[in-house]
Enzyme design. Structure first.
Site, PDB file in Angstrom:
ATOM      1  N   HIS A  67       0.826  -1.211   0.000  1.00  0.00           N
ATOM      2  CA  HIS A  67       0.000   0.000   0.000  1.00  0.00           C
ATOM      3  C   HIS A  67       0.860   1.260   0.000  1.00  0.00           C
ATOM      4  O   HIS A  67       0.366   2.337   0.355  1.00  0.00           O
ATOM      5  CB  HIS A  67      -0.918   0.011   1.230  1.00  0.00           C
ATOM      6  CG  HIS A  67      -1.934  -1.089   1.215  1.00  0.00           C
ATOM      7  ND1 HIS A  67      -2.443  -1.669   2.365  1.00  0.00           N
ATOM      8  CD2 HIS A  67      -2.530  -1.749   0.183  1.00  0.00           C
ATOM      9  CE1 HIS A  67      -3.314  -2.605   2.048  1.00  0.00           C
ATOM     10  NE2 HIS A  67      -3.378  -2.683   0.734  1.00  0.00           N
ATOM     11  N   HIS A  68       2.134   1.141  -0.398  1.00  0.00           N
ATOM     12  CA  HIS A  68       2.980   2.344  -0.398  1.00  0.00           C
ATOM     13  C   HIS A  68       2.495   3.347  -1.429  1.00  0.00           C
ATOM     14  O   HIS A  68       2.751   4.546  -1.313  1.00  0.00           O
ATOM     15  CB  HIS A  68       4.445   1.982  -0.652  1.00  0.00           C
ATOM     16  CG  HIS A  68       4.778   1.665  -2.082  1.00  0.00           C
ATOM     17  ND1 HIS A  68       4.388   0.478  -2.680  1.00  0.00           N
ATOM     18  CD2 HIS A  68       5.445   2.368  -3.033  1.00  0.00           C
ATOM     19  CE1 HIS A  68       4.812   0.472  -3.934  1.00  0.00           C
ATOM     20  NE2 HIS A  68       5.449   1.603  -4.175  1.00  0.00           N
ATOM     21  N   LYS A  73      -2.576  -2.907  -7.968  1.00  0.00           N
ATOM     22  CA  LYS A  73      -2.823  -3.248  -9.372  1.00  0.00           C
ATOM     23  C   LYS A  73      -2.324  -4.651  -9.667  1.00  0.00           C
ATOM     24  O   LYS A  73      -1.197  -5.004  -9.270  1.00  0.00           O
ATOM     25  CB  LYS A  73      -2.093  -2.247 -10.289  1.00  0.00           C
ATOM     26  CG  LYS A  73      -2.493  -2.369 -11.744  1.00  0.00           C
ATOM     27  CD  LYS A  73      -3.787  -1.641 -12.002  1.00  0.00           C
ATOM     28  CE  LYS A  73      -4.277  -1.821 -13.424  1.00  0.00           C
ATOM     29  NZ  LYS A  73      -4.853  -3.150 -13.659  1.00  0.00           N
ATOM     30  N   LYS A  97       7.497  -4.658 -10.068  1.00  0.00           N
ATOM     31  CA  LYS A  97       7.360  -4.335 -11.488  1.00  0.00           C
ATOM     32  C   LYS A  97       6.895  -2.891 -11.670  1.00  0.00           C
ATOM     33  O   LYS A  97       7.448  -2.139 -12.483  1.00  0.00           O
ATOM     34  CB  LYS A  97       6.361  -5.302 -12.110  1.00  0.00           C
ATOM     35  CG  LYS A  97       6.308  -5.314 -13.619  1.00  0.00           C
ATOM     36  CD  LYS A  97       5.273  -6.322 -14.112  1.00  0.00           C
ATOM     37  CE  LYS A  97       5.604  -7.726 -13.679  1.00  0.00           C
ATOM     38  NZ  LYS A  97       4.658  -8.723 -14.230  1.00  0.00           N
ATOM     39  N   LYS A 109      -2.858  -9.031  -6.829  1.00  0.00           N
ATOM     40  CA  LYS A 109      -3.118 -10.161  -7.707  1.00  0.00           C
ATOM     41  C   LYS A 109      -4.353 -10.893  -7.203  1.00  0.00           C
ATOM     42  O   LYS A 109      -4.640 -10.883  -6.005  1.00  0.00           O
ATOM     43  CB  LYS A 109      -1.930 -11.132  -7.736  1.00  0.00           C
ATOM     44  CG  LYS A 109      -1.821 -11.922  -9.028  1.00  0.00           C
ATOM     45  CD  LYS A 109      -1.314 -11.053 -10.171  1.00  0.00           C
ATOM     46  CE  LYS A 109      -1.170 -11.844 -11.453  1.00  0.00           C
ATOM     47  NZ  LYS A 109      -0.633 -11.008 -12.537  1.00  0.00           N
ATOM     48  N   THR A 197       1.918  -6.280 -23.582  1.00  0.00           N
ATOM     49  CA  THR A 197       2.988  -7.047 -22.925  1.00  0.00           C
ATOM     50  C   THR A 197       3.995  -7.553 -23.947  1.00  0.00           C
ATOM     51  O   THR A 197       5.217  -7.451 -23.735  1.00  0.00           O
ATOM     52  CB  THR A 197       2.400  -8.213 -22.112  1.00  0.00           C
ATOM     53  OG1 THR A 197       1.402  -7.718 -21.220  1.00  0.00           O
ATOM     54  CG2 THR A 197       3.486  -8.895 -21.308  1.00  0.00           C
ATOM     55  N   ASN A 236      -1.110 -14.663 -26.234  1.00  0.00           N
ATOM     56  CA  ASN A 236      -1.133 -13.237 -26.528  1.00  0.00           C
ATOM     57  C   ASN A 236       0.259 -12.610 -26.455  1.00  0.00           C
ATOM     58  O   ASN A 236       0.688 -11.887 -27.361  1.00  0.00           O
ATOM     59  CB  ASN A 236      -2.086 -12.527 -25.558  1.00  0.00           C
ATOM     60  CG  ASN A 236      -2.207 -11.050 -25.858  1.00  0.00           C
ATOM     61  OD1 ASN A 236      -2.449 -10.654 -26.990  1.00  0.00           O
ATOM     62  ND2 ASN A 236      -2.015 -10.225 -24.855  1.00  0.00           N
ATOM     63  N   SER A 365      -1.989  -0.593 -18.846  1.00  0.00           N
ATOM     64  CA  SER A 365      -3.124  -0.552 -17.927  1.00  0.00           C
ATOM     65  C   SER A 365      -3.159   0.777 -17.176  1.00  0.00           C
ATOM     66  O   SER A 365      -4.233   1.332 -16.913  1.00  0.00           O
ATOM     67  CB  SER A 365      -3.046  -1.710 -16.926  1.00  0.00           C
ATOM     68  OG  SER A 365      -3.428  -2.925 -17.525  1.00  0.00           O
TER      69      SER A 365
END
Length: 474
Positions: A67-68, A73, A97, A109, A197, A236, A365
């Site tokens: 939560h920094h 995400k 990342k 996640k 990606t 993908n 995103s």
């Protein structure tokens, strides 16, 4: 294809080992490092869904690693191999990342423990909507709280179900479209997300190949033209990465899928292989290529660049010695075990780590999230202005020189940027700058022996500074 729980556990342990290895090269004390490493919030739920005439109890997870920065995400995957260890590992990788590519999110996640192939679209919709309602009840979703995205087994369809469920439960949230990314364009998605990606993988490897000093150590020339590439996985990510490598002049010598692998030292045509795959149901027995029934054999063929873009832990201590690539670009999450990492590093292989290389998805995103919050499509405010400005410049050149620009040249010059142009440009800039930051640490900081450690150092430094500036450590 999914992995076993034992592999999930070793994957999580591998992430922790990589963190601890890099933490020694940072200035932060143990308290801050423990906070960075810890998963802040873990939601494990079980809920009933009526499937046919029976009630099934579905197991699902959502992990908020850090939560920094908010929101958190990360994607949501549908797989029978989903468990808490795997989701925690992937959430922590998302934190690192995002920090590496300077995207202001904490890592998250999610996962639902189902085999999506066994359910109809209607049944999957019921499961997805119920999962979303559980996230809403526990405050684990929202534009400023936690923003899911597609992952293994999910796509734009599932994201549209999540958006609709969230919006119906939060009718007064004007920014509800920003509660999830990877949506269809009609639902507030951004152009360029599908290939993001794979394109990020291409940009990252291209940047790595641009440093003459690094390529000289590998016995390679700079640039991608002529380099032999093997891509594992034509989903993908792998498909788009392979496509961009081929367009850049690299030679696709090998392609690997779950049913086998093909290799041709003279080069493969990606589109022809795809046509063969659609016709025959697989890539094996492609005309003119050597076929391997065991997909792992495809990883061991001669090449300059190997792109594992499908499964975790496909390169391990049992086959790492046989890998002939000089560059391994980790397009998948965790395709190398820690033992394989050590073996390849000793061989002098340049490993471009997953926590940097597959960050293209979360980068775009981020662009989609910003678009949803601003309620304006990229390019809408500037496209015509730029075209008019370019026209004035061309007119001045023509009047000054007395020469007329051809119609084709005029059309090319006058074209203002569309949304996809701006998204691709932003992704390219992000991947280039992030690689240079990682490489600077690798080259200049004593004791940092590989790019993976440098990437973790880069992430820890940024997150540690964020925690210090929050003032929560007196």
């Amino acid at each position: 294809m999914a992995v076993t729980n034992s592999v999930n556990n070793s994957f999580f342990e591998s992430v922790l080992r990589n963190f601890d290895k890099a933490a020694k090269h940072t200035r932060f004390d143990k308290g801050i490092l423990d906070q960075i490493k810890a998963c802040n919030s873990i939601l494990r739920v079980k809920f009933p869904v009526k499937i046919g005439d029976k009630i099934e109890v579905i197991e699902a997870y959502r992990v908020q690693h850090s939560h920094h920065k908010l929101p958190c995400k990360g994607g949501i995957r549908f797989s029978m191999e989903v468990d808490q260890e795997e989701v925690m590992a992937l959430a922590s990788l998302m934190t690192y990342k995002c920090a590496i590519v300077n995207v202001p999110f904490g890592g998250g996640k999610g996962g639902i423990k189902i085999d999506s192939k066994k359910y109809s679209a209607f049944e999957l919709e019921k499961i997805t909507r119920r999962y979303t309602s559980e996230l809403c009840k526990k405050n684990f979703i929202g534009p400023g709280i936690d923003v899911p995205a597609p992952d293994y087994g999910t796509g734009a369809r599932e994201m549209s179900w999540i958006l609709d469920t969230y919006s119906s439960l939060n009718p007064n949230d004007v920014n509800s479209q920003a509660c999830v990314t990877g949506k269809p364009i009609s639902q507030g998605g951004v152009r360029g997300r599908t290939e993001a990606t794979g394109l990020g993988v291409f940009f990252g490897v291209r940047e790595a190949c641009s440093f003459a000093e690094d390529m000289e150590k590998l016995g390679l020339s700079t640039g991608l033209a002529g380099k032999r590439v093997i891509v594992q996985g034509l989903g993908n990510v792998g498909y788009h990465a392979a496509m961009y490598f081929q367009e850049a002049g690299a030679k696709l010598v090998g392609l690997i899928e779950y049913d086998g692998a093909i290799y041709d030292e003279n080069g493969l045509d990606l589109h022809a292989v795809q046509a063969h795959r659609q016709k025959s149901g697989g890539i094996v027995n492609y005309p003119g290529a050597i076929s391997f029934a065991d997909p792992s054999e495809g990883l061991e063929q001669p090449c300059d660049i190997l792109i594992p873009a499908a499964l975790e832990s496909v390169i391990h201590k049992g086959n790492a010695d046989r890998i002939q690539a000089k560059i391994v670009g980790e397009a998948a999450n965790g395709p190398l075990t820690s033992e394989a990492d050590d073996i390849l590093n000793k061989k002098g292989v340049l490993i471009i780590p997953d926590i940097y290389l597959n960050a293209g998805g979360v980068t775009v995103s981020y662009f989609e999230w910003l678009k949803n919050l601003s309620h304006v499509r990229y390019g809408r405010l500037e496209k015509r202005f730029n075209e008019n400005m370019y026209k004035e410049v061309v007119d001045i050149i023509e009047s000054t020189t007395g020469k007329r620009v051809s119609d084709l040249e005029r059309k090319t010059i006058l074209r203002g940027p569309d949304e996809i142009d701006l998204v691709h440009s932003g992704l390219e800039d992000t991947m280039i700058n992030a690689y240079r930051e990682i490489r600077d640490i690798y080259v200049s900081q004593e004791g940092v022996e590989d790019l993976r450690t440098a990437a973790f150092v880069c992430a820890i430094n940024k997150i540690g500074v964020a925690y210090e500036e929050l003032g929560i450590f007196p």
